[in-house]
Design a protein around this motif. Structure first.
Motif, PDB file in Angstrom:
ATOM      1  N   GLY A 297     -83.759 -52.697  62.310  1.00  0.00           N
ATOM      2  CA  GLY A 297     -84.214 -51.408  62.832  1.00  0.00           C
ATOM      3  C   GLY A 297     -85.594 -51.047  62.314  1.00  0.00           C
ATOM      4  O   GLY A 297     -86.236 -51.877  61.671  1.00  0.00           O
ATOM      5  N   PRO A 298     -86.059 -49.814  62.520  1.00  0.00           N
ATOM      6  CA  PRO A 298     -85.348 -48.767  63.241  1.00  0.00           C
ATOM      7  C   PRO A 298     -85.325 -49.033  64.752  1.00  0.00           C
ATOM      8  O   PRO A 298     -86.159 -49.781  65.262  1.00  0.00           O
ATOM      9  CB  PRO A 298     -86.134 -47.494  62.913  1.00  0.00           C
ATOM     10  N   TYR A 299     -84.369 -48.424  65.415  1.00  0.00           N
ATOM     11  CA  TYR A 299     -84.109 -48.671  66.826  1.00  0.00           C
ATOM     12  C   TYR A 299     -84.649 -47.528  67.696  1.00  0.00           C
ATOM     13  O   TYR A 299     -84.740 -46.396  67.247  1.00  0.00           O
ATOM     14  CB  TYR A 299     -82.598 -48.796  67.057  1.00  0.00           C
ATOM     15  N   ASN A 300     -84.940 -47.883  68.949  1.00  0.00           N
ATOM     16  CA  ASN A 300     -85.346 -46.856  69.922  1.00  0.00           C
ATOM     17  C   ASN A 300     -84.126 -46.149  70.515  1.00  0.00           C
ATOM     18  O   ASN A 300     -84.209 -44.979  70.898  1.00  0.00           O
ATOM     19  CB  ASN A 300     -86.144 -47.472  71.075  1.00  0.00           C
ATOM     20  N   VAL A 301     -83.029 -46.893  70.614  1.00  0.00           N
ATOM     21  CA  VAL A 301     -81.814 -46.338  71.225  1.00  0.00           C
ATOM     22  C   VAL A 301     -80.605 -46.763  70.402  1.00  0.00           C
ATOM     23  O   VAL A 301     -80.510 -47.924  69.988  1.00  0.00           O
ATOM     24  CB  VAL A 301     -81.634 -46.839  72.682  1.00  0.00           C
ATOM     25  N   LEU A 302     -79.701 -45.821  70.154  1.00  0.00           N
ATOM     26  CA  LEU A 302     -78.442 -46.129  69.471  1.00  0.00           C
ATOM     27  C   LEU A 302     -77.303 -45.734  70.421  1.00  0.00           C
ATOM     28  O   LEU A 302     -77.270 -44.597  70.903  1.00  0.00           O
ATOM     29  CB  LEU A 302     -78.409 -45.310  68.186  1.00  0.00           C
ATOM     30  N   LEU A 303     -76.426 -46.688  70.701  1.00  0.00           N
ATOM     31  CA  LEU A 303     -75.268 -46.438  71.572  1.00  0.00           C
ATOM     32  C   LEU A 303     -74.010 -46.561  70.740  1.00  0.00           C
ATOM     33  O   LEU A 303     -73.916 -47.462  69.898  1.00  0.00           O
ATOM     34  CB  LEU A 303     -75.182 -47.502  72.680  1.00  0.00           C
ATOM     35  N   SER A 304     -73.033 -45.709  70.993  1.00  0.00           N
ATOM     36  CA  SER A 304     -71.714 -45.909  70.387  1.00  0.00           C
ATOM     37  C   SER A 304     -70.637 -45.628  71.424  1.00  0.00           C
ATOM     38  O   SER A 304     -70.437 -44.478  71.819  1.00  0.00           O
ATOM     39  CB  SER A 304     -71.503 -45.003  69.172  1.00  0.00           C
ATOM     40  N   ASP A 305     -69.995 -46.701  71.861  1.00  0.00           N
ATOM     41  CA  ASP A 305     -68.818 -46.567  72.729  1.00  0.00           C
ATOM     42  C   ASP A 305     -67.577 -46.802  71.873  1.00  0.00           C
ATOM     43  O   ASP A 305     -66.487 -47.041  72.386  1.00  0.00           O
ATOM     44  CB  ASP A 305     -68.920 -47.601  73.860  1.00  0.00           C
ATOM     45  N   ALA A 306     -67.770 -46.749  70.556  1.00  0.00           N
ATOM     46  CA  ALA A 306     -66.682 -47.060  69.624  1.00  0.00           C
ATOM     47  C   ALA A 306     -65.556 -46.039  69.750  1.00  0.00           C
ATOM     48  O   ALA A 306     -65.795 -44.850  69.979  1.00  0.00           O
ATOM     49  CB  ALA A 306     -67.214 -47.059  68.191  1.00  0.00           C
ATOM     50  N   ALA A 307     -64.343 -46.535  69.602  1.00  0.00           N
ATOM     51  CA  ALA A 307     -63.175 -45.662  69.681  1.00  0.00           C
ATOM     52  C   ALA A 307     -62.178 -46.113  68.613  1.00  0.00           C
ATOM     53  O   ALA A 307     -62.069 -47.306  68.340  1.00  0.00           O
ATOM     54  CB  ALA A 307     -62.546 -45.769  71.060  1.00  0.00           C
ATOM     55  N   PRO A 308     -61.449 -45.158  68.030  1.00  0.00           N
ATOM     56  CA  PRO A 308     -60.428 -45.554  67.057  1.00  0.00           C
ATOM     57  C   PRO A 308     -59.268 -46.227  67.781  1.00  0.00           C
ATOM     58  O   PRO A 308     -59.081 -46.001  68.978  1.00  0.00           O
ATOM     59  CB  PRO A 308     -59.981 -44.207  66.472  1.00  0.00           C
ATOM     60  N   ALA A 309     -58.491 -47.018  67.067  1.00  0.00           N
ATOM     61  CA  ALA A 309     -57.241 -47.540  67.632  1.00  0.00           C
ATOM     62  C   ALA A 309     -56.342 -46.329  67.854  1.00  0.00           C
ATOM     63  O   ALA A 309     -56.063 -45.589  66.913  1.00  0.00           O
ATOM     64  CB  ALA A 309     -56.611 -48.516  66.645  1.00  0.00           C
ATOM     65  N   THR A 310     -55.948 -46.086  69.101  1.00  0.00           N
ATOM     66  CA  THR A 310     -55.230 -44.837  69.374  1.00  0.00           C
ATOM     67  C   THR A 310     -53.771 -44.931  68.900  1.00  0.00           C
ATOM     68  O   THR A 310     -53.156 -45.998  68.933  1.00  0.00           O
ATOM     69  CB  THR A 310     -55.292 -44.465  70.874  1.00  0.00           C
ATOM     70  N   THR A 311     -53.261 -43.775  68.462  1.00  0.00           N
ATOM     71  CA  THR A 311     -51.902 -43.718  67.909  1.00  0.00           C
ATOM     72  C   THR A 311     -50.940 -43.030  68.875  1.00  0.00           C
ATOM     73  O   THR A 311     -49.731 -43.064  68.672  1.00  0.00           O
ATOM     74  CB  THR A 311     -51.905 -42.871  66.615  1.00  0.00           C
ATOM     75  N   GLY A 312     -51.511 -42.344  69.889  1.00  0.00           N
ATOM     76  CA  GLY A 312     -50.659 -41.524  70.767  1.00  0.00           C
ATOM     77  C   GLY A 312     -50.591 -40.086  70.273  1.00  0.00           C
ATOM     78  O   GLY A 312     -50.172 -39.194  71.004  1.00  0.00           O
ATOM     79  N   ASN A 313     -51.020 -39.850  69.034  1.00  0.00           N
ATOM     80  CA  ASN A 313     -51.095 -38.483  68.505  1.00  0.00           C
ATOM     81  C   ASN A 313     -52.485 -37.959  68.862  1.00  0.00           C
ATOM     82  O   ASN A 313     -53.489 -38.345  68.269  1.00  0.00           O
ATOM     83  CB  ASN A 313     -50.881 -38.510  66.987  1.00  0.00           C
ATOM     84  N   ARG A 314     -52.534 -37.099  69.868  1.00  0.00           N
ATOM     85  CA  ARG A 314     -53.808 -36.671  70.438  1.00  0.00           C
ATOM     86  C   ARG A 314     -54.728 -36.034  69.400  1.00  0.00           C
ATOM     87  O   ARG A 314     -55.930 -36.299  69.371  1.00  0.00           O
ATOM     88  CB  ARG A 314     -53.504 -35.696  71.589  1.00  0.00           C
ATOM     89  N   SER A 315     -54.122 -35.218  68.530  1.00  0.00           N
ATOM     90  CA  SER A 315     -54.934 -34.514  67.547  1.00  0.00           C
ATOM     91  C   SER A 315     -55.545 -35.498  66.542  1.00  0.00           C
ATOM     92  O   SER A 315     -56.736 -35.427  66.209  1.00  0.00           O
ATOM     93  CB  SER A 315     -54.046 -33.469  66.883  1.00  0.00           C
ATOM     94  N   LEU A 316     -54.765 -36.461  66.103  1.00  0.00           N
ATOM     95  CA  LEU A 316     -55.253 -37.469  65.152  1.00  0.00           C
ATOM     96  C   LEU A 316     -56.326 -38.350  65.808  1.00  0.00           C
ATOM     97  O   LEU A 316     -57.391 -38.612  65.234  1.00  0.00           O
ATOM     98  CB  LEU A 316     -54.068 -38.321  64.681  1.00  0.00           C
ATOM     99  N   ASP A 317     -56.068 -38.791  67.043  1.00  0.00           N
ATOM    100  CA  ASP A 317     -57.017 -39.663  67.735  1.00  0.00           C
ATOM    101  C   ASP A 317     -58.349 -38.945  67.960  1.00  0.00           C
ATOM    102  O   ASP A 317     -59.425 -39.520  67.801  1.00  0.00           O
ATOM    103  CB  ASP A 317     -56.434 -40.115  69.086  1.00  0.00           C
ATOM    104  N   THR A 318     -58.254 -37.659  68.311  1.00  0.00           N
ATOM    105  CA  THR A 318     -59.462 -36.864  68.569  1.00  0.00           C
ATOM    106  C   THR A 318     -60.268 -36.673  67.286  1.00  0.00           C
ATOM    107  O   THR A 318     -61.495 -36.783  67.291  1.00  0.00           O
ATOM    108  CB  THR A 318     -59.030 -35.496  69.163  1.00  0.00           C
TER     109      THR A 318
END
Ligand SMILES: C[S@@+](CC[C@H](N)C(=O)[O-])C[C@H]1O[C@@H](n2cnc3c(N)ncnc32)[C@H](O)[C@@H]1O
Length: 154
Positions: free
Chosen positions: A60-81
């Motif tokens: 880096g440093p970078y011109n653009v930073l992308l994050s499509d990262a997501a946690p492994a979902t548990t089905g517990n909406r509040s925890l996943d969020t």
């Protein structure tokens, strides 16, 4: 361009075509990527780990930073969020050392948690900040994207 949470790799492939043969995409994911474009460097690892952060910062440093990262979902909406918001916050934090002045950030976040607070923070740190839900997102999906344009880095 830095692509966080990049596997299996379609964003990396698209980004590599956009930056062209003289540009560079650095991609990182816990899982191996399905392929690597010629103008991409791929790290398999956790973007919270200091050695991974050091490796990606070295390009880096970078011109653009992308994050499509997501946690492994548990089905517990509040925890996943909550976990999704933590990743979005981490991506914003990384801008301090990895994003150029005037650079851009796109981050996925699960709706129903911190997205309005984070939007305020995006608007403080970028000249433009908005929430954007692409038409391609399924209607029932609770994913949305935070976009920050023109980083102030101050
Ligand atoms: C929806 S997928 C990304 C899809 C990708 N944008 C594409 O175009 O193929 C989310 C990814 O985030 C990654 N991820 C989540 N937490 C991570 C972490 N701490 N470090 C690295 N990758 C992570 C997951 O392994 C998963 O592959």
């Amino acid at each position: 361009m830095l692509d966080l949470g990049a596997a299996p790799g379609s964003w990396t492939q698209f980004s590599a075509s956009r930056v062209g043969p003289h540009g560079l995409v650095v991609a990182v994911d816990l899982s191996p990527m399905s392929s690597r474009p010629e103008n991409a460097i791929v790290y398999t690892g956790d973007f919270y780990e200091p050695d991974v952060l050091q490796s990606i910062a070295s390009h880096g440093p970078y011109n653009v930073l992308l994050s499509d990262a997501a946690p492994a979902t548990t089905g517990n909406r509040s925890l996943d969020t909550t976990r999704s918001a933590a990743i979005a916050e981490h991506a914003l934090y990384l801008c301090g050392t990895m994003l150029c002045e005037g650079g851009h950030l796109v981050v996925k976040i699960f709706q129903g948690g911190e997205e309005q607070n984070l939007l305020k923070e995006f608007r403080r740190q970028f000249r433009t900040g908005r929430l954007f839900k692409p038409k391609a997102c399924r209607a029932e999906s609770f994913e949305t994207y935070l976009i920050g344009l023109d980083y102030r880095n101050s």
